[in-house]
Design a protein around this motif. Structure first.
Motif, mmCIF file in Angstrom:
data_model
loop_
_atom_site.group_PDB
_atom_site.id
_atom_site.type_symbol
_atom_site.label_atom_id
_atom_site.label_comp_id
_atom_site.label_asym_id
_atom_site.label_seq_id
_atom_site.Cartn_x
_atom_site.Cartn_y
_atom_site.Cartn_z
ATOM 1 N N LYS A 181 17.336 -0.355 14.684
ATOM 2 C CA LYS A 181 16.023 0.248 14.489
ATOM 3 C C LYS A 181 15.185 -0.632 13.560
ATOM 4 O O LYS A 181 15.682 -1.120 12.536
ATOM 5 C CB LYS A 181 16.150 1.639 13.861
ATOM 6 N N GLU B 276 14.992 -0.703 18.950
ATOM 7 C CA GLU B 276 13.860 0.230 18.970
ATOM 8 C C GLU B 276 12.910 -0.142 17.832
ATOM 9 O O GLU B 276 13.333 -0.286 16.690
ATOM 10 C CB GLU B 276 14.344 1.664 18.788
ATOM 11 N N VAL B 277 11.643 -0.332 18.169
ATOM 12 C CA VAL B 277 10.652 -0.772 17.178
ATOM 13 C C VAL B 277 9.560 0.282 17.032
ATOM 14 O O VAL B 277 9.019 0.779 18.014
ATOM 15 C CB VAL B 277 9.997 -2.111 17.593
ATOM 16 N N LYS B 278 9.246 0.608 15.775
ATOM 17 C CA LYS B 278 8.129 1.508 15.478
ATOM 18 C C LYS B 278 7.153 0.802 14.529
ATOM 19 O O LYS B 278 7.559 -0.037 13.728
ATOM 20 C CB LYS B 278 8.627 2.796 14.826
ATOM 21 N N GLY B 279 5.886 1.154 14.640
ATOM 22 C CA GLY B 279 4.885 0.660 13.700
ATOM 23 C C GLY B 279 4.268 -0.675 14.039
ATOM 24 O O GLY B 279 3.536 -1.242 13.224
ATOM 25 N N GLY C 180 5.820 -1.069 8.430
ATOM 26 C CA GLY C 180 4.898 -0.241 7.674
ATOM 27 C C GLY C 180 3.489 -0.815 7.609
ATOM 28 O O GLY C 180 3.198 -1.886 8.155
ATOM 29 N N ASN D 255 11.345 -0.566 11.640
ATOM 30 C CA ASN D 255 10.181 0.252 11.305
ATOM 31 C C ASN D 255 9.212 -0.596 10.486
ATOM 32 O O ASN D 255 9.527 -0.998 9.362
ATOM 33 C CB ASN D 255 10.628 1.490 10.518
ATOM 34 N N LEU E 149 10.588 3.382 4.735
ATOM 35 C CA LEU E 149 10.676 3.121 6.175
ATOM 36 C C LEU E 149 12.096 3.280 6.712
ATOM 37 O O LEU E 149 12.325 3.147 7.909
ATOM 38 C CB LEU E 149 10.178 1.703 6.481
ATOM 39 N N ILE F 296 8.964 -3.896 5.955
ATOM 40 C CA ILE F 296 9.725 -3.591 7.170
ATOM 41 C C ILE F 296 11.058 -2.980 6.765
ATOM 42 O O ILE F 296 11.719 -3.454 5.845
ATOM 43 C CB ILE F 296 9.991 -4.855 8.014
ATOM 44 N N CYS G 102 11.532 -7.298 3.825
ATOM 45 C CA CYS G 102 12.464 -6.445 4.569
ATOM 46 C C CYS G 102 13.783 -6.315 3.820
ATOM 47 O O CYS G 102 14.204 -7.238 3.112
ATOM 48 C CB CYS G 102 12.705 -7.081 5.947
ATOM 49 N N ASN H 215 0.645 -1.380 13.336
ATOM 50 C CA ASN H 215 0.165 -1.664 11.979
ATOM 51 C C ASN H 215 -0.204 -3.127 11.768
ATOM 52 O O ASN H 215 -0.793 -3.478 10.745
ATOM 53 C CB ASN H 215 1.227 -1.249 10.950
#
Length: 232
Positions: A186, A37-40, A190, A188, A222, A159, A55, A43
């Motif tokens: 996960k 699952e990837v968010k951001g 930034g 995330n 994050l 990240i 990271c 950006n």
């Protein structure tokens, strides 16, 4: 799991074929075992390059996941030299541009190569902690990342990654024996980090410490709180 004999056979093949086989095998493992699952990702739109991605580091699968998710960024990874010693990590290195660095040393040659790579306009990914966390929480970052950012004059993007410590758990007795397990991973991404200017009364060491703290806390924000370690 990939055997040393398979790796030896593959090394005799043309580079393009090795890359193709490595990509197929590793994608098979990631697709089978990792629910990502990837968010951001938004950006990264219209962001100034080159980029230094920073990271946290939990597993040898971190780079495999990051390379898959950020495939359009054409990354050069900074990795410890011992990763060239096991079948699985050797396969991963076939997929990426990699600059090897000697951990826990002032590896001036490696740092020079990293800065040259950035100045050529290439994106780089660094794990500032310098090693995988054995507690699944953040450990102290190394100052080398500050020097790379300062001399490379690149945009820096943090990240946060978690779940990879379950995907490919660390085996300190034998890194080559590490095996994939089913896990939710996960990621995330930034926003670019804004660094303050150095104040007139601020010493070099003090300013570098401040920059490192900003970098590491940008990553920590994050992550879920339990993964933030000393940067809570």
């Amino acid at each position: 799991m990939i055997s040393p004999m398979m790796i030896k056979i593959m090394q005799c093949l043309p580079k393009k074929i090795i890359h193709k086989i490595s990509n197929k095998l590793l994608n098979k493992y990631i697709n089978k075992y990792a629910k990502i699952e990837v968010k951001g990702i938004e950006n990264l739109k219209n962001i100034k390059k080159p980029i230094i991605f920073v990271c946290n580091h939990l597993s040898n699968s971190d780079a495999l996941i990051l390379n898959k998710v950020l495939k359009n960024q054409e990354l050069t990874f900074v990795a410890g030299i011992k990763l060239a010693s096991t079948p699985l990590t050797k396969l991963g290195l076939e997929l990426t541009n990699t600059i090897f660095i000697k951990p826990n040393t002032a590896d001036k040659e490696a740092i020079s190569n990293i800065i040259k790579t950035i100045r050529k306009g290439n994106n780089v990914l660094i794990f500032p902690e310098g090693t995988r966390s054995r507690t699944a929480s953040m450990i102290e970052g190394k100052k080398g990342v500050v020097l790379m950012q300062r001399l490379g004059k690149a945009t820096m993007v943090p990240i946060g990654i978690w779940g990879t410590e379950k995907l490919l758990p660390i085996n300190d007795n034998d890194m080559g024996a590490e095996k994939f397990q089913h896990a939710e991973v996960k990621l995330n991404i930034g926003k670019a980090i804004n660094f303050p200017d150095k104040e007139s009364n601020e010493g070099k060491h003090e300013y570098e410490e401040k920059m490192l703290n900003i970098i590491m806390k940008s990553i920590a924000k994050l992550l879920p709180e339990s993964y933030r370690g000393i940067y809570k």
